[in-house]
Design an enzyme around this catalytic site. Structure first.
Site, mmCIF file in Angstrom:
data_model
loop_
_atom_site.group_PDB
_atom_site.id
_atom_site.type_symbol
_atom_site.label_atom_id
_atom_site.label_comp_id
_atom_site.label_asym_id
_atom_site.label_seq_id
_atom_site.Cartn_x
_atom_site.Cartn_y
_atom_site.Cartn_z
ATOM 1 N N SER A 174 10.863 30.247 4.737
ATOM 2 C CA SER A 174 11.617 29.002 4.947
ATOM 3 C C SER A 174 12.530 28.791 3.744
ATOM 4 O O SER A 174 12.261 29.307 2.649
ATOM 5 C CB SER A 174 10.627 27.831 5.036
ATOM 6 O OG SER A 174 11.302 26.595 5.003
ATOM 7 N N TYR A 207 3.622 22.488 1.716
ATOM 8 C CA TYR A 207 4.320 23.448 2.596
ATOM 9 C C TYR A 207 5.229 24.333 1.733
ATOM 10 O O TYR A 207 5.226 25.567 1.838
ATOM 11 C CB TYR A 207 5.141 22.669 3.631
ATOM 12 C CG TYR A 207 5.951 23.519 4.578
ATOM 13 C CD1 TYR A 207 5.343 24.203 5.631
ATOM 14 C CD2 TYR A 207 7.339 23.626 4.441
ATOM 15 C CE1 TYR A 207 6.087 24.974 6.510
ATOM 16 C CE2 TYR A 207 8.092 24.401 5.319
ATOM 17 C CZ TYR A 207 7.466 25.064 6.350
ATOM 18 O OH TYR A 207 8.211 25.834 7.224
HETATM 19 N N1 LIG Z 1 11.507 24.994 12.719
HETATM 20 C C1 LIG Z 1 11.943 24.979 11.491
HETATM 21 O O1 LIG Z 1 12.830 24.172 11.143
HETATM 22 C C2 LIG Z 1 11.395 25.966 10.491
HETATM 23 C C3 LIG Z 1 12.098 26.161 9.308
HETATM 24 C C4 LIG Z 1 11.647 27.070 8.381
HETATM 25 C C5 LIG Z 1 10.512 27.812 8.641
HETATM 26 N N2 LIG Z 1 9.807 27.603 9.793
HETATM 27 C C6 LIG Z 1 8.602 28.431 10.012
HETATM 28 O O2 LIG Z 1 8.670 29.037 11.286
HETATM 29 C C7 LIG Z 1 7.367 29.410 11.700
HETATM 30 C C8 LIG Z 1 7.191 29.029 13.157
HETATM 31 O O3 LIG Z 1 7.269 27.634 13.279
HETATM 32 P P1 LIG Z 1 8.129 26.916 14.412
HETATM 33 O O4 LIG Z 1 9.229 26.193 13.721
HETATM 34 O O5 LIG Z 1 8.449 27.848 15.497
HETATM 35 O O6 LIG Z 1 7.106 25.769 14.856
HETATM 36 P P2 LIG Z 1 6.159 25.612 16.126
HETATM 37 O O7 LIG Z 1 6.962 25.537 17.362
HETATM 38 O O8 LIG Z 1 5.264 24.474 15.778
HETATM 39 O O9 LIG Z 1 5.331 26.971 16.164
HETATM 40 C C9 LIG Z 1 4.306 27.238 15.259
HETATM 41 C C10 LIG Z 1 3.392 28.259 15.892
HETATM 42 O O10 LIG Z 1 2.363 28.610 14.942
HETATM 43 C C11 LIG Z 1 1.129 28.520 15.618
HETATM 44 N N3 LIG Z 1 0.018 28.336 14.699
HETATM 45 C C12 LIG Z 1 -0.232 27.322 13.844
HETATM 46 N N4 LIG Z 1 -1.389 27.546 13.181
HETATM 47 C C13 LIG Z 1 -1.862 28.736 13.635
HETATM 48 C C14 LIG Z 1 -2.998 29.507 13.353
HETATM 49 N N5 LIG Z 1 -3.925 29.108 12.461
HETATM 50 N N6 LIG Z 1 -3.167 30.695 13.991
HETATM 51 C C15 LIG Z 1 -2.259 31.112 14.908
HETATM 52 N N7 LIG Z 1 -1.178 30.417 15.242
HETATM 53 C C16 LIG Z 1 -0.977 29.235 14.611
HETATM 54 C C17 LIG Z 1 1.286 27.374 16.593
HETATM 55 O O11 LIG Z 1 0.265 27.423 17.557
HETATM 56 P P3 LIG Z 1 -0.179 26.143 18.454
HETATM 57 O O12 LIG Z 1 0.802 26.066 19.564
HETATM 58 O O13 LIG Z 1 -1.558 26.488 18.883
HETATM 59 O O14 LIG Z 1 -0.126 24.953 17.542
HETATM 60 C C18 LIG Z 1 2.676 27.707 17.122
HETATM 61 O O15 LIG Z 1 2.596 28.754 18.069
HETATM 62 C C19 LIG Z 1 6.407 28.718 10.742
HETATM 63 O O16 LIG Z 1 5.908 29.665 9.817
HETATM 64 C C20 LIG Z 1 7.284 27.695 10.035
HETATM 65 O O17 LIG Z 1 6.810 27.390 8.749
HETATM 66 C C21 LIG Z 1 10.219 26.692 10.716
#
Ligand SMILES: NC(=O)c1ccc[n+]([C@@H]2O[C@H](COP(=O)([O-])OP(=O)(O)OC[C@H]3O[C@@H](n4cnc5c(N)ncnc54)[C@H](OP(=O)(O)O)[C@@H]3O)[C@@H](O)[C@H]2O)c1
Length: 282
Positions: A141, A154
């Site tokens: 991130s 985070y």
């Molecule tokens: N969106 C942004 O703006 C942004 C920016 C920078 C970085 N990121 C990073 O992108 C990555 C994906 O996030 P996202 O934005 O796509 O959010 P998201 O839609 O909330 O997806 C997160 C995913 O991680 C899963 N997860 C959480 N804890 C877990 C665990 N212990 N074991 C296995 N799966 C788990 C969730 O599963 P459940 O459905 O079961 O909860 C969900 O499938 C993360 O690492 C986040 O830090 C996001």
């Protein structure tokens, strides 16, 4: 169609789900893991609409169940013979002012965002070492390069991931393993809602930061969030690049934040952030 095998963590929503579709469309067989297979409907719908359902194998994996990870990786190798790409994507955000977060809450953050990615990577390296090839893509991130108010734990977990990954890349380059950090800014996924867990003390009116927390929550709600498909396309492109860079920063906001952090004296930079957020004061 190639027979390359990709494994993704956290494929039930957001970047993980969209990346599963992108990689399947690019010809990969995708082991789309998620901690609760009861939440696979959105993935099934997306891969069905894209016509790639036969290329997706949804499997259960919670990245904090560390003892289960080696067995999970072995089962993939048993069934498919190899792992070409690992996308370490699973993550969530603990939110709240640093003063209010319990150590236990901060540890929970690290268990998923840092140790989960480390454990998956350690299990995949011997497989990739035998193959003398493989891509390991860490979803980091901008928070791994820049601190953010109310997201200290985070940001710390992503900074840890950045340091670990940078070191790892130096160690495994000579084995033919490509290690990459993808660093998104703000994209419209569930991490802003379901995936953001407030620290317990931070939600209490007794917290000295309670009013600022409410203002920050409202401010975060107004921050523009880009299309997450952009990130999924980038991850799929990196997965197919024989010679990828270490870092891929993605998102206009992320690029501006990093550029101003690097160019401006820190005092000017922090003043700019305070003016942008406008949450301080009584
Ligand atoms: N969106 C942004 O703006 C942004 C920016 C920078 C970085 N990121 C990073 O992108 C990555 C994906 O996030 P996202 O934005 O796509 O959010 P998201 O839609 O909330 O997806 C997160 C995913 O991680 C899963 N997860 C959480 N804890 C877990 C665990 N212990 N074991 C296995 N799966 C788990 C969730 O599963 P459940 O459905 O079961 O909860 C969900 O499938 C993360 O690492 C986040 O830090 C996001």
């Amino acid at each position: 169609m190639s027979d390359k095998i990709a494994v993704i963590t956290g494929s039930s929503s957001g970047f993980g789900l969209l990346t599963a579709v992108e990689l399947a469309q690019a010809g990969f067989r995708v082991v789309a893991s998620m901690r609760d297979l009861g939440r696979r409907a959105k993935l099934d719908e997306a891969v069905g609409a894209a016509g790639v359902a036969p290329r997706i194998d949804a499997r259960r994996l919670d990245v904090t169940e560390f003892d289960a990870i080696p067995g999970f990786v072995e089962s993939v190798v048993r069934d498919y013979g190899r792992i070409d790409v690992l996308v370490n994507n699973a993550g969530f955000a603990v939110a709240g002012f640093a003063e209010d977060l319990k150590l236990e809450e901060i540890r929970t953050q690290f268990e998923t965002n840092f140790f989960g990615q480390v454990a998956m990577t350690q299990a995949a390296i011997p497989v990739m070492r035998r193959q003398r090839s493989g891509h390991i893509i860490m979803v980091s991130s901008i928070a791994g390069l820049h601190g953010t108010m109310t997201l200290s734990s985070y940001s710390a977990s992503k900074h840890a991931l950045e340091g670990w990954t940078e070191s790892l890349r130096l160690e495994v380059n000579s084995l033919g393993i490509k290690v990459v950090l993808v660093e998104p800014g703000s994209f419209q996924t569930d991490i802003w809602t379901r995936g953001a867990v407030m620290g317990e003390k931070a939600t209490k009116e007794t917290s000295p930061n309670f009013q600022r927390s409410l203002r920050m929550r409202d401010r975060v709600g107004t921050i523009p969030k880009a299309d997450p498909a952009e990130v999924a396309r980038l991850i799929a492109a990196v997965a197919q690049d024989p010679n990828p860079r270490l870092r891929y920063l993605i998102g206009r906001d992320a690029k501006i934040q990093l550029a101003t952090k690097r160019i401006l004296p820190w005092k000017w930079h922090e003043r700019m952030i305070a003016n942008f957020l406008k949450i301080d004061g009584e």
